[in-house]
Design a protein around this motif. Structure first.
Motif, short mmCIF file in Angstrom:
data_model
loop_
_atom_site.label_atom_id
_atom_site.label_comp_id
_atom_site.label_asym_id
_atom_site.label_seq_id
_atom_site.Cartn_x
_atom_site.Cartn_y
_atom_site.Cartn_z
N ALA A 31 0.85 -1.19 0.00
CA ALA A 31 0.00 0.00 0.00
C ALA A 31 0.88 1.23 0.00
O ALA A 31 2.00 1.21 0.54
CB ALA A 31 -0.92 0.02 1.22
N TYR A 32 0.40 2.29 -0.61
CA TYR A 32 1.10 3.57 -0.65
C TYR A 32 2.53 3.42 -1.17
O TYR A 32 3.46 4.08 -0.70
CB TYR A 32 1.11 4.24 0.73
N GLY A 33 2.71 2.51 -2.14
CA GLY A 33 4.01 2.34 -2.76
C GLY A 33 5.03 1.59 -1.92
O GLY A 33 6.21 1.55 -2.26
N ARG A 34 4.58 0.96 -0.85
CA ARG A 34 5.47 0.21 0.02
C ARG A 34 5.00 -1.23 0.15
O ARG A 34 3.84 -1.54 -0.09
CB ARG A 34 5.55 0.88 1.40
N CYS A 35 5.92 -2.11 0.60
CA CYS A 35 5.60 -3.53 0.71
C CYS A 35 6.11 -4.07 2.04
O CYS A 35 7.24 -3.79 2.44
CB CYS A 35 6.25 -4.30 -0.44
N SER A 36 5.26 -4.81 2.73
CA SER A 36 5.63 -5.42 4.01
C SER A 36 6.43 -6.70 3.76
O SER A 36 6.19 -7.41 2.78
CB SER A 36 4.37 -5.74 4.81
N PRO A 37 7.35 -7.04 4.68
CA PRO A 37 8.06 -8.32 4.55
C PRO A 37 7.20 -9.52 4.91
O PRO A 37 7.62 -10.66 4.71
CB PRO A 37 9.22 -8.17 5.54
N VAL A 38 6.00 -9.30 5.46
CA VAL A 38 5.11 -10.40 5.82
C VAL A 38 4.56 -11.01 4.54
O VAL A 38 3.89 -10.34 3.74
CB VAL A 38 3.96 -9.91 6.72
N GLU A 39 4.82 -12.30 4.32
CA GLU A 39 4.39 -12.96 3.09
C GLU A 39 2.88 -13.16 3.08
O GLU A 39 2.29 -13.64 4.04
CB GLU A 39 5.07 -14.32 2.96
N VAL A 40 2.25 -12.78 1.97
CA VAL A 40 0.82 -13.02 1.78
C VAL A 40 0.64 -13.86 0.52
O VAL A 40 1.50 -13.90 -0.34
CB VAL A 40 0.03 -11.69 1.66
N ARG A 41 -0.52 -14.52 0.42
CA ARG A 41 -0.75 -15.46 -0.68
C ARG A 41 -1.78 -14.95 -1.69
O ARG A 41 -2.07 -15.65 -2.66
CB ARG A 41 -1.15 -16.81 -0.12
N SER A 42 -2.34 -13.78 -1.45
CA SER A 42 -3.21 -13.13 -2.42
C SER A 42 -3.07 -11.63 -2.18
O SER A 42 -2.61 -11.20 -1.10
CB SER A 42 -4.66 -13.58 -2.25
N PRO A 43 -3.43 -10.77 -3.16
CA PRO A 43 -3.28 -9.33 -2.96
C PRO A 43 -3.99 -8.86 -1.69
O PRO A 43 -5.19 -9.07 -1.51
CB PRO A 43 -3.92 -8.75 -4.22
N THR A 44 -3.22 -8.22 -0.81
CA THR A 44 -3.68 -7.87 0.53
C THR A 44 -3.07 -6.55 0.95
O THR A 44 -1.96 -6.21 0.53
CB THR A 44 -3.23 -8.97 1.54
N PHE A 45 -3.78 -5.79 1.78
CA PHE A 45 -3.13 -4.70 2.50
C PHE A 45 -3.71 -4.62 3.90
O PHE A 45 -4.89 -4.88 4.13
CB PHE A 45 -3.27 -3.35 1.77
N TYR A 46 -2.84 -4.26 4.85
CA TYR A 46 -3.25 -4.19 6.26
C TYR A 46 -2.31 -3.21 6.94
O TYR A 46 -1.09 -3.43 6.97
CB TYR A 46 -3.15 -5.59 6.88
N LEU A 47 -2.87 -2.11 7.44
CA LEU A 47 -2.07 -1.06 8.06
C LEU A 47 -2.68 -0.62 9.38
O LEU A 47 -3.90 -0.62 9.55
CB LEU A 47 -1.99 0.19 7.17
N ALA A 48 -1.80 -0.22 10.31
CA ALA A 48 -2.21 0.47 11.53
C ALA A 48 -1.88 1.95 11.32
O ALA A 48 -0.77 2.28 10.89
CB ALA A 48 -1.46 -0.07 12.74
N ALA A 49 -2.83 2.83 11.61
CA ALA A 49 -2.65 4.26 11.34
C ALA A 49 -3.03 5.08 12.56
O ALA A 49 -4.06 4.83 13.20
CB ALA A 49 -3.48 4.68 10.14
N GLU A 50 -2.20 6.07 12.86
CA GLU A 50 -2.49 7.04 13.91
C GLU A 50 -2.65 8.40 13.26
O GLU A 50 -1.76 8.87 12.55
CB GLU A 50 -1.39 7.04 14.97
N LEU A 51 -3.82 9.02 13.49
CA LEU A 51 -4.17 10.27 12.82
C LEU A 51 -4.34 11.39 13.84
O LEU A 51 -5.25 11.32 14.69
CB LEU A 51 -5.49 10.11 12.04
N PRO A 52 -3.50 12.42 13.79
CA PRO A 52 -3.76 13.59 14.62
C PRO A 52 -5.08 14.25 14.22
O PRO A 52 -5.54 14.10 13.09
CB PRO A 52 -2.57 14.52 14.31
N SER A 53 -5.68 14.97 15.15
CA SER A 53 -6.95 15.65 14.87
C SER A 53 -6.83 16.56 13.65
O SER A 53 -5.86 17.30 13.51
CB SER A 53 -7.37 16.47 16.09
N GLY A 54 -7.81 16.47 12.76
CA GLY A 54 -7.85 17.32 11.58
C GLY A 54 -7.15 16.76 10.36
O GLY A 54 -7.32 17.29 9.25
N ILE A 55 -6.38 15.70 10.52
CA ILE A 55 -5.65 15.11 9.40
C ILE A 55 -6.63 14.49 8.39
O ILE A 55 -7.62 13.87 8.77
CB ILE A 55 -4.65 14.05 9.90
N ARG A 56 -6.32 14.62 7.11
CA ARG A 56 -7.12 14.04 6.03
C ARG A 56 -6.24 13.03 5.28
O ARG A 56 -5.31 13.41 4.59
CB ARG A 56 -7.61 15.13 5.07
#
Length: 305
Positions: free
Chosen positions: A169-194
């Motif tokens: 996602a977002y042009g980056r790749c995790s080292p965790v191997e997946v077996r089908s197209p997948t994305f999974y992210l944890a996100a912290e958003l300051p107030s007002g962020i878009r």
């Protein structure tokens, strides 16, 4: 959109509220599966564990239980969990790490409070999810991989702090191997962020852990999952400081059967898994195709329903 949801917006397909489930000593919010929507991309199960606090002398004790046809994904915000499985794995997981266990044709594992934490008391909070395996991998050999937090891509995106747990996602790749197209992210958003939601995947969803966000004119609060319209532009606006999980991927074309901890495209395979677990441990030293978890001497019986 689910009939219980508010009026549809240009990018919101569904709104799912987590349902409380008692796992014995602590509660979870269960989001997937639900009657009208089993999956988002390959994700077929999604629980938020806690936050839960344990007094000294108590803790979490998920006794050995089986899985087939899926991979389990554990990600923590707080606390520590000790994982053991029938491959002989002993692995503690701490916040920001990933435990990725591929069940394939069958595995057994337990999840318990670390002995040091049990003695002193502690808190735990995290996400337990399952990813269904493609048909060709449903009967693959079981495997377990641990990825420490430092090995996962962590980056800033439009003012949000993101950690890529699995997939791309977002042009980056995790080292965790997946077996089908997948994305999974944890996100912290300051107030007002878009934060503009990634458009690299067919099926996408946003789960609110804390705070509150607005997507497509709709407000989502803790314990709610926003499922997005495929291909639609979606912007996640943080109404207050918020923590969210972003997840999804390609839709798996075959329908999945899910019963307890067993997942398969074939109903007869689920039935075989039930029989195998029913016979588990009934004869001294015999554990059938699932195998024994070292240092464990109990297990969760096959449920009646």
């Amino acid at each position: 959109m689910n009939s219980s949801s508010s009026a549809a917006s240009s990018c919101i397909l569904d709104r799912i509220a987590g349902r409380s489930r008692d796992l014995g000593g602590f509660s979870v919010k269960r989001v997937l599966p639900i009657a009208h929507r089993k999956m988002v991309g390959p994700f077929i199960f999604f629980d938020e564990m806690g936050p839960a606090s344990f007094a000294a002398g108590s803790g979490m004790d998920v006794r050995p239980h089986p899985h087939i046809g899926l991979a389990t994904v554990t990600y923590l915000f707080e606390g520590r969990i000790r994982h053991r499985d029938s491959l002989g794995t002993l692995q503690d997981i701490t916040p920001g790490d990933v435990n990725w266990m591929t069940a394939g044709r069958g595995i057994v594992h337990s999840e318990r409070t670390h002995p040091d934490d049990r003695a002193s008391g502690y808190a735990v909070h995290g996400i337990q999810s399952w990813v269904a395996l493609p048909v060709v991998d449903e009967e693959c050999a079981p495997a377990f991989v641990h990825h420490p937090a430092a090995s996962l891509p962590a980056f800033e995106q439009e003012g949000a702090s993101l950690r890529l747990i699995a997939g791309h996602a977002y042009g980056r790749c995790s080292p965790v191997e997946v077996r089908s197209p997948t994305f999974y992210l944890a996100a912290e958003l300051p107030s007002g962020i878009r934060l503009t939601m990634t458009d690299e995947h067919e099926e996408r969803a946003v789960y609110v852990v804390s705070g509150a966000v607005t997507i497509g004119g709709e407000r989502f609060e803790p314990g709610e999952l926003a499922v997005l319209v495929p291909g639609a532009e979606a912007i996640v606006v943080a109404d207050v400081e918020s923590r969210v999980m972003l997840l999804g991927g390609a839709r798996l074309p075959e329908e999945r059967q899910i019963w307890w901890n067993l997942v398969s495209t074939r109903a007869e395979r689920i039935e075989q898994g039930k029989r195998d677990w029913l016979a588990y441990g009934q004869e001294s030293g015999q554990h059938g195709p699932f195998g024994q978890v070292p240092e464990e001497h109990e297990f969760i019986p096959l449920p009646a329903n």
